[in-house]
Each structure stands twice: as structure tokens, then as C-alpha cells.
Design an enzyme around this catalytic site. Sequence first.
Site, mmCIF file in Angstrom:
data_model
loop_
_atom_site.group_PDB
_atom_site.id
_atom_site.type_symbol
_atom_site.label_atom_id
_atom_site.label_comp_id
_atom_site.label_asym_id
_atom_site.label_seq_id
_atom_site.Cartn_x
_atom_site.Cartn_y
_atom_site.Cartn_z
ATOM 1 N N GLU A 16 0.833 -1.204 0.000
ATOM 2 C CA GLU A 16 0.000 0.000 0.000
ATOM 3 C C GLU A 16 0.871 1.258 0.000
ATOM 4 O O GLU A 16 0.569 2.241 -0.702
ATOM 5 C CB GLU A 16 -0.937 0.006 1.212
ATOM 6 C CG GLU A 16 -1.879 -1.186 1.294
ATOM 7 C CD GLU A 16 -2.774 -1.336 0.067
ATOM 8 O OE1 GLU A 16 -2.931 -0.358 -0.686
ATOM 9 O OE2 GLU A 16 -3.305 -2.439 -0.147
ATOM 10 N N HIS A 49 2.154 2.068 -3.435
ATOM 11 C CA HIS A 49 1.171 2.774 -4.268
ATOM 12 C C HIS A 49 1.314 4.287 -4.090
ATOM 13 O O HIS A 49 1.268 5.057 -5.056
ATOM 14 C CB HIS A 49 -0.250 2.365 -3.880
ATOM 15 C CG HIS A 49 -0.746 1.132 -4.572
ATOM 16 N ND1 HIS A 49 -0.733 0.976 -5.943
ATOM 17 C CD2 HIS A 49 -1.295 -0.009 -4.074
ATOM 18 C CE1 HIS A 49 -1.244 -0.204 -6.262
ATOM 19 N NE2 HIS A 49 -1.590 -0.820 -5.148
#
Length: 330
Positions: free
Chosen positions: A164, A167
Site C-alpha cells: 500500500e 502505491h
Amino acid sequence: MGRGIKKWWTRKSEKEKEEYKQWVKDRSNIILGCFGLYGLILFIYYVTHLETDPLTKRSRFLIFNKEQEKQLGQMVLEIHLKAHKKDLVPKTHPAYKRLLRVIEKILVANKDLKSIRDTEWTLTVINTPLSNSYILPGGNIFVSLDILKIIENDDQLAIVLAHEMAHSLLLHSLESLSDQLLWDFLIAVPILLVWALFPDVTAFIIHMIGERIINIMYNLPYSRVLENEADEVGLKLAAKACIDIREAVVFWATMRTLTEMHLLPPELPWISSHPSHGDREKKLNEEMTTAIELRKDSGCPILPAVDPRNKFYERSAKEQEIYFKQRGII
């Protein structure tokens, strides 16, 4: 606008229609030139807004800057906090403290990256029945308590969180939004023409089919590329944090197995925004040798002799079921 043009045209007499047709015919070169100029402007705008990502060296199209990302992130964060108002887990919760500890470990190990230092990271834990984690623009991480049932240890947790965080570092949310806005400008004229030239029902069908084709042929494959990229960069972030990165393969192998056991929703990769669990498992396995070398070069202690991948693959289907029951997944 297309429907408006169509209604305007139906109100014209045959004589007026012929006059307009002749007017268009006489100026066809100018009209085509305007379309060409429109395309050229979009192309120049696209080329002048390409930049190379410092982590992946991939060329990408971005029309937003970091300040705009912060503003967007704050706006979206407020929306998500409001939506999950009743589901928020307090910061005193053991799971919150565990997640924060793992995040800080990744941040400290990767503080050599300017993008890591410049991002104002936040963590929000929510108590929802969805086994999910995601990140909003600006480094706002959301994790569902439910996903902790599937995650076996802190190494796997670090893999999920690093994915995450990757990203965010790769500005995938801004890239996707930039890409979508460019597509909006590209298809605006064709959509206008479809609604101007065809009856409403036919135009609606053509419009919907066109959107589905673009989605399946471009948007979804593009999204899967970004997911694979986040897997790759996330693996490197975890390696530098001295995580047992072999657990990345075990995590996705677990997700694949649970799907095969019909305990997770079935996968249809070609209409999914994410690669299949098995594909991610295979790809991470292929990248493992390089990642382990990076971990070694980062001054990390030697990995345990027992490879968790071997332990997972040596279990039979029945043993996997028993193991998942023991862990409370089933």
C-alpha cells in the site's frame, strides 16, 4: 450536447438541412483541421507531462503535483472517515499499535527515499467484514481488522502494508486520475457524435459497449500493471526493513488456496483491477532472489533456515484445511 444537436437538427426544414450540409461540405478541410489540431494539442500536452518515476524508471503521465495530491488526499480522507465513522478502531486497540509498529519499521528502514520522508503518513483501522487494505492519496493508509485473520505474522503484515505504501510512493492514484482525465478528452468528441447521429436507445447501447470495451481492453490491464508494480516496489521496501520477504509468497499462496476452497470470492482476472492471487504468488517468487540480495545488502540478519514457502507447499489440501481451521480463518 449530442442529444441537443440531434433535437436542433430535427427542427430544421429540408431546405435548411441541405444548406447546413453544403456549409459543412464547403468547410470540410477546416473542420478536419480543427479535429487534427485538437488531437495535436492533446498529444503535445501528453508528451510535455510525461515524467520518469525515480523508483521504477517507468515513464508516466501526470498532470497533478504533490501539493494537489495533499489537497485531494485530505478531501478523500474526510469522506472515508465520515463513511466509516461507526467502524473506526481506537488508537489504543492492540491491532492499531501492531500496525503502527510495522509501518514505522518500514519507514525507518527506507528513510533514504525522499518520497518516504516527504509524505505525511496516517493510519486508520476500521472494523468491517471486508478483508481489505487500501491507501488514499497523500499516504493515508486504511486497514480492516478482518484482514488480520488471514495474515499469519508481522512479516506478512509488513508485505501488505509495504504494498500500500508503494502505491503512494509511485503516485498511482494521481497517475490513474491523470490517465482517466486524458481519456475523457479523447472520447468526448466520439461520444458527442454517437449521441448526435443515432437514436437515443442505439446511442446508449453503443456508448455502454464502447465504455466496456475500453475498460476491459485498457483500464483494467493498466490497473493490473500498477498493482504488479506496487508488489515489486513493496517487496523492496520490506526487504530493506529486514522482513522475511519469503512470506509474501506464502500470503498470496494462502489467498489463492482460500479462493480455490471457495472461502473467498472467485477470481475473474480479465475483468478484475487486480492480478489473480496465483499470478502474484508466481511473480513474487520470480523476484525473490533479487529481493533477498537487497535484504542482505541492507545489513539485515540471515534469514531463518526453514523457508516458510516450503512449509506451505508441503501441506496437503486436507492439512491446509485443518491448518486454516486452527488459525480461525475457517
